[in-house]
Design a protein around this motif. Sequence first.
Motif, short mmCIF file in Angstrom:
data_model
loop_
_atom_site.label_atom_id
_atom_site.label_comp_id
_atom_site.label_asym_id
_atom_site.label_seq_id
_atom_site.Cartn_x
_atom_site.Cartn_y
_atom_site.Cartn_z
N THR A 3 -41.49 22.87 -0.44
CA THR A 3 -40.62 23.75 -1.25
C THR A 3 -41.11 23.78 -2.70
OG1 THR A 3 -39.11 21.91 -1.67
CG2 THR A 3 -38.57 23.36 0.17
N MET A 93 -39.26 22.96 -18.30
CA MET A 93 -39.48 21.61 -17.79
C MET A 93 -38.15 20.96 -17.38
SD MET A 93 -42.40 20.66 -17.50
CE MET A 93 -43.59 19.41 -17.45
N LYS A 94 -37.15 21.12 -18.24
CA LYS A 94 -35.85 20.50 -17.94
C LYS A 94 -35.21 21.18 -16.73
CE LYS A 94 -33.44 23.29 -21.29
NZ LYS A 94 -33.54 23.58 -22.67
N THR A 95 -35.45 22.48 -16.57
CA THR A 95 -34.91 23.18 -15.40
C THR A 95 -35.55 22.60 -14.13
OG1 THR A 95 -34.74 25.15 -16.76
CG2 THR A 95 -34.51 25.46 -14.39
N LEU A 96 -36.86 22.42 -14.17
CA LEU A 96 -37.58 21.91 -12.99
C LEU A 96 -37.17 20.47 -12.66
CD1 LEU A 96 -41.21 23.21 -13.73
CD2 LEU A 96 -39.39 24.35 -12.46
N PHE A 97 -37.09 19.65 -13.71
CA PHE A 97 -36.85 18.22 -13.49
C PHE A 97 -35.41 17.88 -13.11
CE2 PHE A 97 -40.60 16.62 -16.30
CZ PHE A 97 -41.46 16.99 -15.29
N THR A 98 -34.51 18.87 -13.16
CA THR A 98 -33.12 18.56 -12.81
C THR A 98 -32.72 19.19 -11.47
OG1 THR A 98 -32.44 20.42 -14.22
CG2 THR A 98 -32.29 18.23 -15.17
N GLN A 99 -33.70 19.64 -10.69
CA GLN A 99 -33.38 20.30 -9.42
C GLN A 99 -33.37 19.36 -8.22
OE1 GLN A 99 -32.02 23.16 -9.61
NE2 GLN A 99 -32.52 23.06 -11.78
N GLY A 100 -34.06 18.26 -8.32
CA GLY A 100 -34.09 17.33 -7.17
C GLY A 100 -35.43 16.67 -6.95
N PRO A 101 -36.48 17.48 -6.71
CA PRO A 101 -37.78 16.82 -6.49
C PRO A 101 -38.18 15.97 -7.69
CG PRO A 101 -37.89 19.14 -5.90
CD PRO A 101 -36.57 18.94 -6.57
N ARG A 103 -40.51 13.96 -10.52
CA ARG A 103 -41.44 14.53 -11.51
C ARG A 103 -42.87 14.60 -10.95
NH1 ARG A 103 -39.91 12.42 -17.54
NH2 ARG A 103 -37.71 12.96 -17.47
N VAL A 106 -43.17 17.51 -8.59
CA VAL A 106 -43.29 18.77 -9.32
C VAL A 106 -44.73 18.93 -9.84
CG1 VAL A 106 -42.53 20.03 -11.39
CG2 VAL A 106 -40.85 18.84 -9.98
#
Lengths: 267, 302
Positions: A3, A93-101, A103, A106
Motif C-alpha cells: 500500500t 511528511m507529517k501527513t505521511l507519518f501519521t497514517q500508520g505505516p 517511517r 514510508v
Amino acid sequence: MITTIKSELRKTIRRPALQVGSGLVGAVVVLVYGVLWYQATHPASAERPVALASLYPENFVSNVLGAGYPLGAALMIVLGALIAGSEYSWGTMKTLFTQGPGRLTVWAGRVVVFMTWTVFMTIVLFAVGAACSVAVAYFEGHAISWPAIVDIAKGMGAIWLIFAANGAVGLALGVLFRQSAAALGVGIVYLLGVEIIVVRFVDALNNGAYKWIGDLFVGQNASALLQSFIPHSTGPISAEQAVIVLGSYLAGMLIIAGALQRQRDVA
Amino acid sequence: MENTTIVETHGLTKRYGSGVLAVDSVDMSVRRGEVYGFLGPNGAGKTTTLRMLVGLIRPTSGTASVAGHAPGAPTGLAHIGSLIESPGFYPYLSGRENLKVVAELAGVPLRRAEEVLDIVELASRAGRKFGTYSTGMKQRLGVAAALLKDPDLLILDEPTNGLDPQGMAEMRKLIRDIGQGERTVLISSHLLGEVEQICDRVGVISNGRLVRQSTVQELVGEEGVLVRAQPVAQAEEVLVRAYGRESVSRQDGAIVLKAKPETSVEVNRALMAVGVGVSELRPFERSLEEVFFQLTGEKQGA
C-alpha cells in the motif's frame, strides 16, 4: 509495504518534475545525436571529426552513455533532492507519518518507486538513442545492425547505476536539509564543481600519495565506468571498482537518509 | 466505556537542544467520547504536545498512551486521525487525489475518500488542484484526511486558524457534528469562544505546563447573582445574614452572591425591605476568557 508503494506511485507518477525530467533525458539524446550527425555530415563545423559510422545502431550504446552522463546524473541529483526535500517544504511528511505505516516503511516505499523510475529513465534514454541511431542509418542508407544484447544490457546497467547512485545522493541531501532548494543547490555545485576541485587538490598532494582518496568520489567512478565501454581504454579506476564504489554510494546514501528520517523529529 | 481515557500522559516533557523547555511535565487525560479543548496562548506548547501524541516528535521524558498504544505506534495510528498545524498535501494533485494518496497509505478503501469529501462538503471542488485551494478549503481537506480512517480519536490542531468568521463558524459546526457519538475529538485552540462553544472539557496550558484540566462549567465556576446596590455595605450585610459569609463576595464595587439565578427575586425583595436601592441585579457567570487570563497570567486585552 504494497500500500505504501501504491500510494507513493500514485503521487510520483503525476509529479510534473519527473515527467519533465523524463522528457528532458529523451530530448538530450535527440540533441546529442542531432549535433553529432550535423558534425559528421559537415566536417568543417566540428573541431574533431565525427565518423558517421559511430552514429549507426551498432554503436548507439556509447553515444547514449555520453548523453546520459554527466547531464543525466545532474538531473538525478536534482530530482532526488526535489522528491525528498519537497515533502518537508509542503508539510506532507507529517501527513505521511501519521497514517500508520512506520517511517522506514514510508522511506522504503519512496526508494522503491524512485529507483523504479530511474529504471524507466534508463529505458527512455536507450530507446530514444536507439531510435535516433536508426533514423541516422535510415537517412544515410546504412544497413541496421545492433550491438550484442549483452553489450546493451551492460550499458543499461552502467547508466542505471550512475543514475541510481546520483539519485540517492539527491534523496539523502533532500532529507538532510529538509527542503529541496538547499539540497538541490548543494548537489549540483558538488557534482559540477566541488568534486572536480577536491579531486584535483587531493591528487596533487604529496606527489599523488593520496590519489586513492580521489578515486573514491562518485563522479570519478561514474566517469571510469563509462570509460570502460570505450575499446582499449584504460584508466586508474577499473570498471569493477567503479561498480563497487557506486553501489556503495547508492546503499550508503539510502541507509543514512533512512536513518535520519527515522530518528529525527518532524517539526 | 464512557469514562475510560483514550489519551493519557504522565510527566510529558519536551526540551529542545537549545535548552528551550517547550512542554513541561504535562499530565493530561482525555476521556473517550468527549470533545476536549486544549487551550493556551500562542507558543504555550499546544502543538508540541500534540506532535508528541501522534509520534512526530519524541518526548525528552515522560510517557503517553494514545488509543491504547505508545505515540506513533502503527497500531495506535490506525485509530487516530490528525490535522497538526497546517494541512500538508501535494499542491500539484487535486484534493481528491491527495485523499487517495493518504487513503492508500493508511490502507483505507479509496471509496472512503468520496465519503469524507461529502462530510466536509468539499466534493464539488475536489477536482481542483490543492495548490489553488483557499485556506478554508485546505482546512476542510485536512479534516477530511483526518477522517479517512474513521478514527476513534480525532486530533485537530488550531483547525480554525486563518479562517474568516464565516469559515470559523462552519468549521465549528463541522467539528461539533464530527464529535457526535462515540468519537473523541481533541482540539487545540487559542480562541476561548471556540473552545467554550464546542468542548465538554478543557485543559489549559501555559508556558508548557498544564495549569488546569476540568469541564468548562467547573472552570468558569458556580452560578451566581451579581448585585449593585446603595448603600453597598448595608446590602452586603443583608445578604451575608441571609445566605452566609461564604456565599457573598465583592467584585469591582458589586456584590457577587453564590446562588441560583432564580434567587434574584428574593434578593431584590430582601434588599428593598430594608430600604437598599438596587441598580443592577443579574445572573453572574465568569467567562472562560476571565478564567483563562487568570490561569495563564496573561493580561486581558494586552
